[in-house]
Design an enzyme around this catalytic site. Structure first.
Site, mmCIF file in Angstrom:
data_model
loop_
_atom_site.group_PDB
_atom_site.id
_atom_site.type_symbol
_atom_site.label_atom_id
_atom_site.label_comp_id
_atom_site.label_asym_id
_atom_site.label_seq_id
_atom_site.Cartn_x
_atom_site.Cartn_y
_atom_site.Cartn_z
ATOM 1 N N GLU A 1 0.832 -1.199 0.000
ATOM 2 C CA GLU A 1 0.000 0.000 0.000
ATOM 3 C C GLU A 1 0.868 1.250 0.000
ATOM 4 O OE1 GLU A 1 -4.052 -1.485 2.160
ATOM 5 O OE2 GLU A 1 -2.450 -0.925 3.507
ATOM 6 N N CYS B 1 3.561 8.364 1.300
ATOM 7 C CA CYS B 1 4.115 7.371 2.214
ATOM 8 C C CYS B 1 4.271 6.083 1.410
ATOM 9 C CB CYS B 1 3.144 7.206 3.380
ATOM 10 S SG CYS B 1 3.627 5.945 4.556
ATOM 11 N N CYS C 1 6.604 -7.006 6.618
ATOM 12 C CA CYS C 1 7.760 -6.506 7.365
ATOM 13 C C CYS C 1 8.227 -7.613 8.292
ATOM 14 C CB CYS C 1 7.357 -5.275 8.187
ATOM 15 S SG CYS C 1 8.755 -4.507 9.054
ATOM 16 N N CYS D 1 7.040 -5.791 15.206
ATOM 17 C CA CYS D 1 6.622 -4.896 16.289
ATOM 18 C C CYS D 1 5.137 -5.159 16.589
ATOM 19 C CB CYS D 1 6.827 -3.430 15.909
ATOM 20 S SG CYS D 1 8.537 -3.040 15.526
ATOM 21 N N CYS E 1 2.124 -2.840 15.448
ATOM 22 C CA CYS E 1 2.029 -2.436 14.052
ATOM 23 C C CYS E 1 1.407 -3.574 13.250
ATOM 24 C CB CYS E 1 3.426 -2.105 13.529
ATOM 25 S SG CYS E 1 3.463 -1.750 11.761
ATOM 26 N N CYS F 1 -0.282 5.480 10.228
ATOM 27 C CA CYS F 1 0.933 4.785 10.681
ATOM 28 C C CYS F 1 0.571 3.469 11.345
ATOM 29 C CB CYS F 1 1.681 5.613 11.723
ATOM 30 S SG CYS F 1 2.013 7.271 11.218
HETATM 31 N N1 SAH Z 1 9.860 0.230 9.666
HETATM 32 C C1 SAH Z 1 9.939 1.657 9.756
HETATM 33 C C2 SAH Z 1 8.692 2.361 9.206
HETATM 34 C C3 SAH Z 1 7.473 2.052 10.031
HETATM 35 S S1 SAH Z 1 6.017 3.040 9.867
HETATM 36 C C4 SAH Z 1 10.162 2.057 11.190
HETATM 37 O O1 SAH Z 1 10.043 1.194 12.059
HETATM 38 O O2 SAH Z 1 10.471 3.194 11.443
HETATM 39 C C5 SAH Z 1 6.363 4.591 10.522
HETATM 40 C C6 SAH Z 1 6.106 4.794 12.013
HETATM 41 O O3 SAH Z 1 4.808 4.399 12.444
HETATM 42 C C7 SAH Z 1 7.105 4.048 12.862
HETATM 43 O O4 SAH Z 1 7.624 4.911 13.827
HETATM 44 C C8 SAH Z 1 6.235 3.000 13.493
HETATM 45 O O5 SAH Z 1 6.782 2.507 14.680
HETATM 46 C C9 SAH Z 1 4.948 3.766 13.695
HETATM 47 N N2 SAH Z 1 3.798 2.903 14.001
HETATM 48 C C10 SAH Z 1 3.669 1.592 13.765
HETATM 49 N N3 SAH Z 1 2.481 1.139 14.201
HETATM 50 C C11 SAH Z 1 1.839 2.204 14.722
HETATM 51 C C12 SAH Z 1 0.564 2.384 15.313
HETATM 52 N N4 SAH Z 1 -0.289 1.380 15.449
HETATM 53 N N5 SAH Z 1 0.239 3.640 15.723
HETATM 54 C C13 SAH Z 1 1.091 4.671 15.573
HETATM 55 N N6 SAH Z 1 2.306 4.560 15.013
HETATM 56 C C14 SAH Z 1 2.680 3.342 14.595
#
Ligand code: SAH
Length: 423
Positions: free
Chosen positions: A144, A157, A164, A168, A171, A403
């Site tokens: 996406e 974005c 991934c 985490c 996420c 995010c």
């Molecule tokens: N893999 C990369 C990009 C991730 S997306 C990274 O880890 O930085 C970008 C941001 O969104 C990251 O900081 C990630 O931790 C955050 N993120 C992930 N899940 C989220 C959620 N449920 N709510 C808010 N931010 C989130």
């Protein structure tokens, strides 16, 4: 309004804020996390083997492009013509390329600019100012991207991996695991397709007039994937984004690479001499919590990640961004704001800002965003300690485009299965 004097009938002291004492641990959540043989959260650094996407002009250096053009039986200068069509006019349709000889044109263009993304779905919100695209790749993998119009800028974005491997737990993408790395051209094609849509008037309220020549000005590597786990292809994509002569000619400052904290790759990025904006997803200032919240913390600890971030600033002069998803009673305690400020200030002044993100809901998650007053207090403490801190204006929640919410649902899979690949 609050008064310093207690109300007349108040006889007991105010109840202490229970919240301060509450510590929700990531392990109390209701998801099933994939584990490795030792029972630790599974980390996937290597891309599972799948059929490689077709090689595309955007995967190649300018010299390699000329070589490939010649291989296909055309004179080398045709490479420049294709670059112009693709990076300036955002087309890969042979019918638009009347400056190429008609004989063999289709085959030639197809050989250099093979179709990479098939649009499966498009969801809009914010009166058309935010658009989420669901793309199908050549092998059926789904990714996406989210396009957002802000005053004075248009941000895309992008995804850098299908799924991934960083696992985490908060996420949605992380919970789904890694399908595969994306090629540089698959990353670039997301930008080209977005630019085409903007040029066709597809972004924003049609009653408001867009500016002619508008295009994506900012890129954030915050879609699906861990960009630094797909380092070489992401860097090739970045080089194409900033190349003024042979690429999209964007400003490096407008490109943000966000990482969960792969320290050796951060160091490598700092030495690239492309001053992209760097963002570190920290989410906890103490290893005790970060070990549970960010599985990759088992490899590189908070202090190592922060040292690498500071070194990035030293090398590039670009102010670093610390991302911090605020999760109720898990990482939003006042003492953690203080500890974060202390750790950042210990590494100097003026090199960093903090970008808290109110947690976005993900499927099956029982965690919630911090309460408003707690969030405000967290931001205030950091600002008071001299760390510029601004909440992220997170977009696209209504379309699961914010995010951490990017994941292909069962319904997406069904629609994708019925969508024929673009030829
Ligand atoms: N893999 C990369 C990009 C991730 S997306 C990274 O880890 O930085 C970008 C941001 O969104 C990251 O900081 C990630 O931790 C955050 N993120 C992930 N899940 C989220 C959620 N449920 N709510 C808010 N931010 C989130």
């Amino acid at each position: 309004m609050t008064s310093s004097r207690p109300p007349a009938r108040e006889t007991r002291p105010a109840t202490p804020r229970v919240r301060e004492a509450t510590q929700v641990r990531p392990t109390t959540e209701g998801w099933t996390q994939q584990k490795d043989a030792e029972g630790r959260p599974l980390l996937q650094f290597a891309s599972p083997k799948r059929g490689k996407p077709p090689v595309h002009l955007a995967d190649l250096t300018p010299a390699e492009r000329i070589a490939k053009v010649k291989e296909l039986g055309m004179p080398g200068f045709r490479a420049k013509q294709l670059e112009k069509h693709y990076f300036t006019h955002w087309t890969h349709d042979p019918a638009d390329m009347t400056d190429l000889p008609a004989a063999g044109r289709e085959e030639f263009v197809h050989g250099m600019l093979p179709p990479l993304l098939t649009e499966v779905r498009r969801l809009e919100t914010d009166r058309g100012d935010t658009i989420k695209f669901l793309w199908k790749l050549h092998d059926g993998a789904l990714v996406e991207s989210v396009l957002m119009r802000y005053p004075g800028r248009i941000t895309l974005c992008v995804s850098s991996q299908a799924g991934c491997g960083m696992n985490c737990p908060f996420c949605a993408t992380g919970q789904a695991g890694l399908t595969r790395n994306m090629s540089a051209a698959e990353i670039i094609e997301q930008v080209v397709r977005a630019n085409r849509l903007i040029a066709d008037g597809g972004l924003g309220d049609p009653r408001r007039v867009g500016h002619k020549g508008e295009r994506v000005t900012n890129i954030v590597f915050m879609g699906m994937g861990e960009p630094l786990a797909n380092y070489a292809r992401v860097m090739q994509a970045v080089r194409v984004m900033v190349d003024k002569e042979h690429g999209l000619g964007m400003s490096a400052r407008g490109i943000t690479v966000s990482t969960v904290g792969l320290v050796p790759a951060i160091t490598k990025l700092a030495n690239e001499d492309i001053p992209v904006t760097f963002a570190l997803s920290l989410h906890a200032p103490d290893d005790e919590l970060r070990d549970e919240l960010i599985p990759v913390n088992s490899r590189w600890k908070v202090d190592e990640a922060l040292d690498a971030a500071r070194a990035y600033f030293d090398k590039t002069g670009r102010r670093v961004s610390i991302e911090y998803a605020l999760i109720k009673d898990m990482n939003d305690h006042a003492w953690r704001a203080d500890l974060l400020a202390e750790k950042l200030n210990a590494r100097g002044r003026g090199w960093v800002h903090v970008n808290p993100i109110p947690l976005n809901p993900t499927p099956g998650s029982i965690w919630t965003a911090s309460e408003r007053d707690v969030q405000d207090e967290f931001v205030r403490r950091l600002n008071d300690a001299g760390i510029p801190t601004t909440l992220r204006d997170t977009r696209g929640k209504e379309i699961d485009g914010a995010c951490g919410q990017l994941v292909a649902t069962e319904d997406d899979e069904r629609v994708a299965a019925e969508t024929p690949l673009e030829a």
